[in-house]
Design an enzyme around this catalytic site. Structure first.
Site, PDB file in Angstrom:
ATOM      1  CB  ILE A 152      -0.835   0.089   1.321  1.00  0.00           C
ATOM      2  CG1 ILE A 152      -2.017   1.016   1.081  1.00  0.00           C
ATOM      3  CG2 ILE A 152      -0.284   0.112   2.671  1.00  0.00           C
ATOM      4  CD1 ILE A 152      -3.284   1.005   1.934  1.00  0.00           C
TER       5      ILE A 152
ATOM      6  CG  ASN B 247      -1.018   1.460  17.802  1.00  0.00           C
ATOM      7  OD1 ASN B 247      -1.030   2.392  18.040  1.00  0.00           O
ATOM      8  ND2 ASN B 247       0.108   1.113  17.067  1.00  0.00           N
TER       9      ASN B 247
ATOM     10  N   GLY C 168       2.963  -4.438  11.055  1.00  0.00           N
ATOM     11  CA  GLY C 168       2.135  -4.686   9.804  1.00  0.00           C
ATOM     12  C   GLY C 168       2.138  -3.247   8.985  1.00  0.00           C
TER      13      GLY C 168
ATOM     14  CG  ASP D 282       0.108   1.896  12.681  1.00  0.00           C
ATOM     15  OD1 ASP D 282       0.079   2.959  12.352  1.00  0.00           O
ATOM     16  OD2 ASP D 282       0.213   1.730  14.022  1.00  0.00           O
TER      17      ASP D 282
ATOM     18  CB  SER E  51      -9.384  -5.388  12.037  1.00  0.00           C
ATOM     19  OG  SER E  51      -9.472  -4.235  12.815  1.00  0.00           O
ATOM     20  CB  THR E  52      -7.589  -9.297   7.942  1.00  0.00           C
ATOM     21  OG1 THR E  52      -6.659  -8.423   7.315  1.00  0.00           O
ATOM     22  CG2 THR E  52      -9.067  -8.584   7.903  1.00  0.00           C
TER      23      THR E  52
ATOM     24  CB  ILE F 232      -1.332  -8.463  15.139  1.00  0.00           C
ATOM     25  CG1 ILE F 232      -1.629  -7.038  15.043  1.00  0.00           C
ATOM     26  CG2 ILE F 232      -0.230  -8.988  14.218  1.00  0.00           C
ATOM     27  CD1 ILE F 232      -0.605  -6.154  15.923  1.00  0.00           C
TER      28      ILE F 232
END
Length: 169
Positions: free
Chosen positions: A10, A23, A31, A33, A120-121, A123
């Site tokens: 991305i 988060n 991830g 983030d 959200s998919t 961790i």
């Protein structure tokens, strides 16, 4: 409105706005983030710190916007997805709010092209198919004023296949 599914990174796709699966601290992490913070550089963190000073942490299902720093985008929308704990804590509604609020902010900002990760998919363990179904439900029902193109950027083959199968059916 055009809806595109791609497999990739991305942080490499030129868009007006990149959505970050953040988060609640807004300080980066793992991830998506962490990748967005690393690729975008310190300007993103600086604005996140300013937001935290004004409002505190970002609540689950909410979203805020910052610069994109060195990313091939103008802005980053940071949204906090829910941790999956069996569906007993309004996780579905909170995830839908992530997409709704991100679309509202993008429209308010005047964006024409936005990219979403699979929120959200990772961790946070939200079931991938359910997350894809919910995200598509929100996007298909949202009345965009300005947005012309939404790109779902799937990091893994499984998510990519899920989105393609859902769009083809």
């Amino acid at each position: 409105m055009e809806l595109i599914i791609v497999k990739g990174d991305i942080t490499k796709i030129p868009v007006d706005i990149i959505v970050n699966a953040a988060n609640s601290s807004l300080l980066g992490g793992g991830g998506v983030d962490g990748a967005i913070h690393r690729a975008g550089g310190p300007a993103i963190l600086a604005e996140c710190l300013e937001i935290r000073a004004r409002q505190g942490e970002c609540k689950t299902g909410d979203a805020v916007i910052t610069t994109a720093g060195r990313l091939p985008a103008n802005k980053v929308i940071h949204t906090v997805g829910p941790v999956w704990i069996g569906g007993q804590n309004e996780e579905e509604e909170k995830l839908k709010n992530c997409y709704k609020k991100s679309l509202q902010i993008a429209d308010d900002y005047g964006a024409k092209v936005i990219s979403f990760p699979c929120i959200s998919t990772g961790i946070y363990r939200f079931p991938k198919r359910l997350a894809a179904e919910l995200s598509l439900e929100v996007i298909k029902s949202y009345k965009c004023r300005i947005l012309e193109k939404i790109i779902f950027v799937c990091f893994d083959e499984e998510s990519y296949d899920i989105y393609h199968n859902l769009l083809d059916s």
